[in-house]
Design a protein around this motif. Structure first.
Motif, mmCIF file in Angstrom:
data_model
loop_
_atom_site.group_PDB
_atom_site.id
_atom_site.type_symbol
_atom_site.label_atom_id
_atom_site.label_comp_id
_atom_site.label_asym_id
_atom_site.label_seq_id
_atom_site.Cartn_x
_atom_site.Cartn_y
_atom_site.Cartn_z
ATOM 1 N N GLU A 74 0.810 -1.222 0.000
ATOM 2 C CA GLU A 74 0.000 0.000 0.000
ATOM 3 C C GLU A 74 0.844 1.272 0.000
ATOM 4 O O GLU A 74 0.327 2.373 -0.210
ATOM 5 C CB GLU A 74 -0.954 0.017 1.196
ATOM 6 N N ASP A 75 2.154 1.146 0.265
ATOM 7 C CA ASP A 75 3.023 2.320 0.231
ATOM 8 C C ASP A 75 3.305 2.793 -1.198
ATOM 9 O O ASP A 75 3.692 3.944 -1.406
ATOM 10 C CB ASP A 75 4.366 2.025 0.916
ATOM 11 N N ASN A 76 3.142 1.873 -2.162
ATOM 12 C CA ASN A 76 3.437 2.200 -3.558
ATOM 13 C C ASN A 76 4.849 2.783 -3.719
ATOM 14 O O ASN A 76 5.074 3.719 -4.473
ATOM 15 C CB ASN A 76 2.389 3.180 -4.122
ATOM 16 N N TRP A 77 5.783 2.209 -2.963
ATOM 17 C CA TRP A 77 7.157 2.703 -2.995
ATOM 18 C C TRP A 77 7.891 2.129 -4.198
ATOM 19 O O TRP A 77 7.951 0.916 -4.398
ATOM 20 C CB TRP A 77 7.882 2.313 -1.708
ATOM 21 N N THR A 78 8.469 3.005 -5.024
ATOM 22 C CA THR A 78 9.175 2.555 -6.220
ATOM 23 C C THR A 78 10.665 2.849 -6.164
ATOM 24 O O THR A 78 11.389 2.617 -7.134
ATOM 25 C CB THR A 78 8.585 3.222 -7.473
ATOM 26 N N GLY A 79 11.130 3.387 -5.011
ATOM 27 C CA GLY A 79 12.541 3.733 -4.875
ATOM 28 C C GLY A 79 13.373 2.591 -4.330
ATOM 29 O O GLY A 79 12.981 1.417 -4.359
ATOM 30 N N ARG A 80 14.535 2.923 -3.798
ATOM 31 C CA ARG A 80 15.474 1.931 -3.267
ATOM 32 C C ARG A 80 14.902 1.255 -2.036
ATOM 33 O O ARG A 80 14.206 1.878 -1.216
ATOM 34 C CB ARG A 80 16.804 2.603 -2.910
ATOM 35 N N THR A 81 15.233 -0.014 -1.873
ATOM 36 C CA THR A 81 14.813 -0.779 -0.697
ATOM 37 C C THR A 81 16.029 -1.462 -0.086
ATOM 38 O O THR A 81 17.073 -1.606 -0.729
ATOM 39 C CB THR A 81 13.758 -1.833 -1.062
ATOM 40 N N GLY A 82 15.875 -1.866 1.171
ATOM 41 C CA GLY A 82 16.951 -2.548 1.868
ATOM 42 C C GLY A 82 17.487 -1.695 3.002
ATOM 43 O O GLY A 82 16.836 -0.755 3.466
ATOM 44 N N PHE A 83 18.687 -2.040 3.465
ATOM 45 C CA PHE A 83 19.317 -1.295 4.552
ATOM 46 C C PHE A 83 20.093 -0.114 3.991
ATOM 47 O O PHE A 83 20.852 -0.260 3.025
ATOM 48 C CB PHE A 83 20.250 -2.198 5.357
ATOM 49 N N VAL A 84 19.920 1.037 4.623
ATOM 50 C CA VAL A 84 20.459 2.268 4.048
ATOM 51 C C VAL A 84 21.985 2.250 3.976
ATOM 52 O O VAL A 84 22.569 2.720 2.998
ATOM 53 C CB VAL A 84 19.928 3.499 4.822
ATOM 54 N N HIS A 85 22.649 1.690 4.988
ATOM 55 C CA HIS A 85 24.116 1.700 4.950
ATOM 56 C C HIS A 85 24.642 0.818 3.820
ATOM 57 O O HIS A 85 25.702 1.082 3.262
ATOM 58 C CB HIS A 85 24.688 1.259 6.301
ATOM 59 N N GLN A 86 23.882 -0.229 3.470
ATOM 60 C CA GLN A 86 24.308 -1.101 2.383
ATOM 61 C C GLN A 86 24.112 -0.443 1.027
ATOM 62 O O GLN A 86 24.865 -0.714 0.083
ATOM 63 C CB GLN A 86 23.549 -2.427 2.451
ATOM 64 N N ALA A 87 23.121 0.440 0.909
ATOM 65 C CA ALA A 87 22.898 1.154 -0.346
ATOM 66 C C ALA A 87 24.131 1.978 -0.713
ATOM 67 O O ALA A 87 24.490 2.105 -1.887
ATOM 68 C CB ALA A 87 21.665 2.042 -0.236
#
Length: 346
Positions: free
Chosen positions: A278-291
Motif C-alpha cells: 500500500e506504500d506504492n514505494w518505487t525507490g530503493r529498498t533494503g538497509f540504508v548503509h548497504q545502499a
C-alpha cells in the motif's frame, strides 16, 4: 589530586581530577576531544592510551570491548585517570569549542511531521545567544536530574531569519520525556537546556566528496549540515542516503527534494527497508548503509557523516572501513543512543 593528560598528535594538554572522567575534564577546559553520547554507549570518544593508568566506569561492551581495552583503548567519557596520561586522539580545533551554557527556553511550536516525529521549536532568551556548530546537540535538563539529548536541525545562521532552535523528536513508547512531548506538552511551556555538545560537525577544511548517512531522525543534524553547506557555498559533491522503515519515516522528503534542486552538487537517495504494497514505494529498498556500499564500493577518497540508530552507525563504521577502504579518521558520527541503549551498559 589532579593528573596531567597530554593529547597527541596535537600536543595539547589538560588536567583531570582524580575522580573526574577525562572527557568532562577536557570539555571543562575547552579541549575538543571527539565524543557523542557521553554515557559509554556509542564509542565515539574511543581513543588509544599510550601511557598511564585509566579505569572505566559503566559502559557498553559494544562501545569498548574487553579486547580493545586490553589493547590500550579507552572511552574518555567514562575513563578516569589514576596517573598522568598520554592519549592519541583526533580532536576539534581550539576555536571550535563554543562555551557550554544552561538557559531556559520556551516552546513556540509543535508540528507533527509524521506519526511518531514531532518538530519542536524553542525560543531562546532575548538577552542570550547559543553559539553552536551545525550538527551539535543540546540536552534537556529534567526536573529529576535526568537529561535527554537532541540535535539542532537548523544551522546557526538560520537564527537571523527565524530565531530559535528546531529539534526533531521521535516518540519512544514509554519514554519519560517523549511521552510528555507527544502528550501534555503545550506551546509556551518553559524548559531548561544545556549545550552545545558533540563533536559532529562539518569539517570545512577538506575538499573530499561527502556521504551523508541518516536513519530516521538522524536526519535532523544532517539537515543542519546541508543548510550550512548552502549558506557557506560549499560545493564539494555530497550525497544523502536517508533510510526509514516506511516512506512516512522520511518526514521531510519534499524538503530534501527541493534542496537538491537548489544545490547542484547535492544528491539524495531515499531508502526504505520495510515497504508494504500500500506504500506504492518505487525507490530503493533494503538497509540504508548497504545502499552506500552498492553505489560507492570505494570510499577511500570520501568523508562520511553518519547519524541515527546506533546499529546503523556502528555497522557503517565497520563495513565502510573494512570493505570500502574508508579511512577511520574520515568517519564522523552521532549515534542516537536511547535510554534503552544505555540500560545495557556494564
Amino acid at each position: 589530586m589532579s593528573f596531567n593528560v597530554s593529547v597527541l598528535p596535537s600536543g595539547r594538554s589538560f588536567t583531570a581530577e582524580a575522580d573526574e572522567p577525562l572527557l568532562a575534564a577536557a570539555i571543562r577546559q575547552g579541549i575538543g576531544l571527539p565524543y557523542g553520547c557521553k554515557d559509554g554507549a556509542c564509542g565515539s570518544c574511543k581513543c588509544k592510551k599510550l601511557e598511564g593508568t585509566v579505569t572505566h566506569g559503566t559502559h557498553q561492551r559494544k562501545a569498548l570491548s574487553a579486547e580493545e581495552e586490553a589493547s590500550g583503548f579507552i572511552l574518555t567519557c567514562c575513563g578516569v585517570a589514576h596517573s598522568d596520561v598520554v592519549l592519541e586522539s583526533r580532536q576539534v580545533t581550539d576555536e571550535s569549542a563554543f562555551p557550554i551554557k544552561k538557559m531556559p527556553v520556551r516552546v513556540t511550536s509543535l508540528t507533527r511531521a509524521s506519526g511518531d516525529v514531532m518538530i519542536v521549536r524553542l525560543q531562546l532568551p532575548a538577552s542570550d545567544v547559543l553559539k553552536y556548530h551545525a550538527g551539535q546537540y543540546v540536552e534537556f535538563l529534567l526536573r529529576d536530574g535526568d537529561r535527554r539529548a537532541y540535535s539542532m536541525a537548523n544551522a546557526p545562521h538560520m537564527q537571523l531569519e527565524n530565531p530559535g532552535l528546531e529539534l526533531h523528536i521521535r516518540h519512544m513508547t514509554g519514554g519519560k520525556f517523549t511521552d510528555h512531548v507527544f502528550g501534555a506538552m503545550k506551546e509556551k511551556e518553559i524548559l531548561r537546556i544545556e549545550g552545545p555538545y558533540g563533536s559532529f560537525f562539518l569539517r570545512e577544511d577538506s575538499d573530499k566528496p561527502m556521504v551523508l548517512l541518516a536513519s530516521g531522525t538522524g536526519f535532523a543534524p544532517i539537515k543542519a549540515l546541508i543548510e550550512q553547506m548552502q549558506h557557506k557555498n560549499i560545493t564539494r559533491p555530497a550525497v544523502l542516503y536517508w533510510g526509514g522503515r516506511r516512506p512516512a519515516d522520511l518526514y521531510m522528503h519534499d524538503w530534501m527534494q527541493s534542496k537538491v534542486l537548489e544545490m547542484p552538487n547535492l544528491r539524495y537517495v531515499p531508502v526504505i527497508s520495510d515497504a508494504l504494497p500500500e506504500d506504492n514505494w518505487t525507490g530503493r529498498t533494503g538497509f540504508v548503509h548497504q545502499a552506500v556500499l552498492q553505489d560507492l564500493p570505494d570510499l577511500s577518497g570520501y568523508q562520511v557523516y553518519a547519524c541515527g540508530a546506533p546499529v546503523v552507525v556502528e555497522t557503517a563504521r565497520d563495513e565502510y572501513s573494512a570493505l570500502a577502504g574508508l579511512p577511520a579518521e574520515e568517519f564522523f558520527a552521532d549515534a542516537f543512543t536511547s535510554e534503552a541503549d544505555k540500560a545495557g551498559a556494564v
